[in-house]
Design a protein around this motif. Structure first.
Motif, short mmCIF file in Angstrom:
data_model
loop_
_atom_site.label_atom_id
_atom_site.label_comp_id
_atom_site.label_asym_id
_atom_site.label_seq_id
_atom_site.Cartn_x
_atom_site.Cartn_y
_atom_site.Cartn_z
N PRO A 1 0.82 -1.22 0.00
CA PRO A 1 0.00 0.00 0.00
C PRO A 1 0.85 1.27 0.00
CG PRO A 1 -0.87 -1.55 1.59
CD PRO A 1 0.43 -2.11 1.08
N TYR A 2 1.92 1.25 0.78
CA TYR A 2 2.79 2.42 0.85
C TYR A 2 3.58 2.61 -0.45
CZ TYR A 2 1.53 1.74 5.68
OH TYR A 2 0.82 1.56 6.83
N LEU A 3 3.96 1.50 -1.08
CA LEU A 3 4.67 1.60 -2.36
C LEU A 3 3.76 2.18 -3.45
CD1 LEU A 3 6.66 -1.76 -2.33
CD2 LEU A 3 7.51 0.55 -1.86
N TRP A 4 2.47 1.77 -3.43
CA TRP A 4 1.52 2.33 -4.40
C TRP A 4 1.35 3.84 -4.18
CZ3 TRP A 4 0.39 0.16 -8.71
CH2 TRP A 4 0.30 -1.23 -8.84
N VAL A 5 1.26 4.25 -2.93
CA VAL A 5 1.09 5.68 -2.63
C VAL A 5 2.34 6.45 -3.04
CG1 VAL A 5 0.83 7.36 -0.77
CG2 VAL A 5 -0.63 5.33 -0.83
N ILE A 6 3.51 5.92 -2.70
CA ILE A 6 4.77 6.60 -3.07
C ILE A 6 4.88 6.66 -4.60
CG2 ILE A 6 7.28 6.38 -3.05
CD1 ILE A 6 6.96 5.22 -0.17
N GLY A 7 4.57 5.55 -5.27
CA GLY A 7 4.61 5.53 -6.74
C GLY A 7 3.63 6.54 -7.33
N GLY A 8 2.44 6.63 -6.73
CA GLY A 8 1.45 7.60 -7.21
C GLY A 8 1.95 9.02 -7.06
N ILE A 9 2.56 9.32 -5.94
CA ILE A 9 3.10 10.67 -5.72
C ILE A 9 4.23 10.96 -6.71
CG2 ILE A 9 4.39 12.11 -4.08
CD1 ILE A 9 2.71 10.73 -1.85
N VAL A 10 5.07 9.97 -6.97
CA VAL A 10 6.16 10.15 -7.93
C VAL A 10 5.59 10.44 -9.32
CG1 VAL A 10 8.04 8.95 -9.14
CG2 VAL A 10 7.87 8.82 -6.66
N PHE A 11 4.56 9.68 -9.73
CA PHE A 11 3.95 9.94 -11.03
C PHE A 11 3.35 11.35 -11.11
CE2 PHE A 11 3.47 5.24 -12.04
CZ PHE A 11 4.30 5.28 -13.15
N GLY B 1 -2.45 5.08 -8.79
CA GLY B 1 -1.57 4.54 -7.75
C GLY B 1 -2.03 4.93 -6.36
N LEU B 2 -2.45 6.18 -6.19
CA LEU B 2 -2.95 6.62 -4.88
C LEU B 2 -4.22 5.86 -4.49
CD1 LEU B 2 -2.46 10.50 -5.11
CD2 LEU B 2 -1.10 8.87 -3.80
N ILE B 3 -5.12 5.69 -5.43
CA ILE B 3 -6.36 4.95 -5.15
C ILE B 3 -6.03 3.50 -4.79
CG2 ILE B 3 -8.48 4.04 -6.20
CD1 ILE B 3 -8.59 6.71 -7.81
N THR B 4 -5.14 2.88 -5.55
CA THR B 4 -4.75 1.49 -5.29
C THR B 4 -4.10 1.37 -3.92
OG1 THR B 4 -4.42 1.13 -7.65
CG2 THR B 4 -3.41 -0.47 -6.16
N GLY B 5 -3.25 2.32 -3.57
CA GLY B 5 -2.61 2.28 -2.25
C GLY B 5 -3.62 2.39 -1.12
N MET B 6 -4.60 3.26 -1.27
CA MET B 6 -5.61 3.41 -0.21
C MET B 6 -6.48 2.16 -0.09
SD MET B 6 -6.78 7.41 -0.42
CE MET B 6 -6.81 7.59 -2.18
N VAL B 7 -6.87 1.59 -1.22
CA VAL B 7 -7.72 0.39 -1.18
C VAL B 7 -6.96 -0.80 -0.62
CG1 VAL B 7 -8.99 -1.27 -2.60
CG2 VAL B 7 -9.26 1.18 -3.01
N ILE C 1 -4.45 -5.01 -11.33
CA ILE C 1 -5.72 -4.84 -12.03
C ILE C 1 -6.47 -3.64 -11.47
CG2 ILE C 1 -8.00 -5.88 -12.42
CD1 ILE C 1 -6.51 -8.62 -12.56
N LEU C 2 -6.48 -3.49 -10.15
CA LEU C 2 -7.13 -2.34 -9.52
C LEU C 2 -6.45 -1.04 -9.96
CD1 LEU C 2 -9.08 -1.04 -7.51
CD2 LEU C 2 -7.38 -1.47 -5.72
N TRP C 3 -5.14 -1.04 -10.06
CA TRP C 3 -4.41 0.14 -10.51
C TRP C 3 -4.79 0.50 -11.94
CZ3 TRP C 3 0.00 0.22 -14.00
CH2 TRP C 3 0.55 1.49 -14.16
N MET C 4 -4.87 -0.49 -12.83
CA MET C 4 -5.24 -0.21 -14.22
C MET C 4 -6.68 0.31 -14.31
SD MET C 4 -3.30 -3.17 -16.47
CE MET C 4 -4.33 -4.49 -15.91
N VAL C 5 -7.59 -0.30 -13.56
CA VAL C 5 -8.99 0.14 -13.60
C VAL C 5 -9.13 1.53 -13.00
CG1 VAL C 5 -11.28 -0.35 -12.66
CG2 VAL C 5 -9.94 -2.19 -13.66
N SER C 6 -8.47 1.79 -11.88
CA SER C 6 -8.58 3.11 -11.26
C SER C 6 -7.90 4.18 -12.12
CB SER C 6 -8.02 3.09 -9.84
OG SER C 6 -6.64 2.76 -9.84
#
Length: 154
Positions: free
Chosen positions: A9-19, A38-44, A57-62
């Motif tokens: 979850p933290y990696l998804w959030v960090i990746g989202g912030i980087v993007f 990425g932020l949505i995936t990290g929170m979910v 899959i959640l990241w691609m859909v979000s």
């Protein structure tokens, strides 16, 4: 490797912030939507335990959902003029100008003097000699279509 998957979850959030930050380096708004996904995936994934495949899959859909919804708002926020440049005015229409080089019928090669510079010109009806006066009918990029006029003197 297990620690990596426990902290996804933290990696998804960090990746989202980087993007999202990369959007400032490579503007175009698409990268921002990858970050939002990425932020949505990290929170979910912080709330619900799921496999890495499901997270991707959640990241691609979000990302797709944020692109579709967010793209609509971005287009409203940054409206574009598709039909015409608002800074170009039709102030050249019907202007009377002098022929600098013979204007030919339907062929490039003729020149007219307008607003301190020489423009390409073509005629639709007749050849117009140097020194003649013409009226500008339309402009196509940097070429004026002109017609010969006769100036009456009293």
């Amino acid at each position: 490797m297990e620690i990596l998957f426990q902290n996804t979850p933290y990696l998804w959030v960090i990746g989202g912030i980087v993007f999202i930050l990369l959007e400032f380096v490579f503007p175009g708004t698409f990268i921002m939507f990858l970050g939002i996904g990425g932020l949505i995936t990290g929170m979910v994934t912080r709330l619900v335990t799921m496999s890495f495949t499901n997270q991707v899959i959640l990241w691609m859909v979000s990302t797709l959902g944020s692109l579709l919804l967010g793209g609509h708002f971005v287009r409203k926020l940054f409206k574009s003029e598709k039909s015409k440049d608002p800074y170009i005015k039709d102030d050249y229409l019907n202007q009377i100008v002098t022929v600098e080089k013979d204007v030919l019928v339907g062929e490039l090669g003729g020149k007219v003097w307008f607003q301190g510079t020489v423009w390409d010109a073509i005629s639709t009806e007749e050849r117009i000699g140097k020194g003649g006066k013409v009226r500008i009918l339309k402009r196509d990029n940097l070429v004026f279509t002109v017609e010969k006029i006769t100036i009456e003197t009293e």
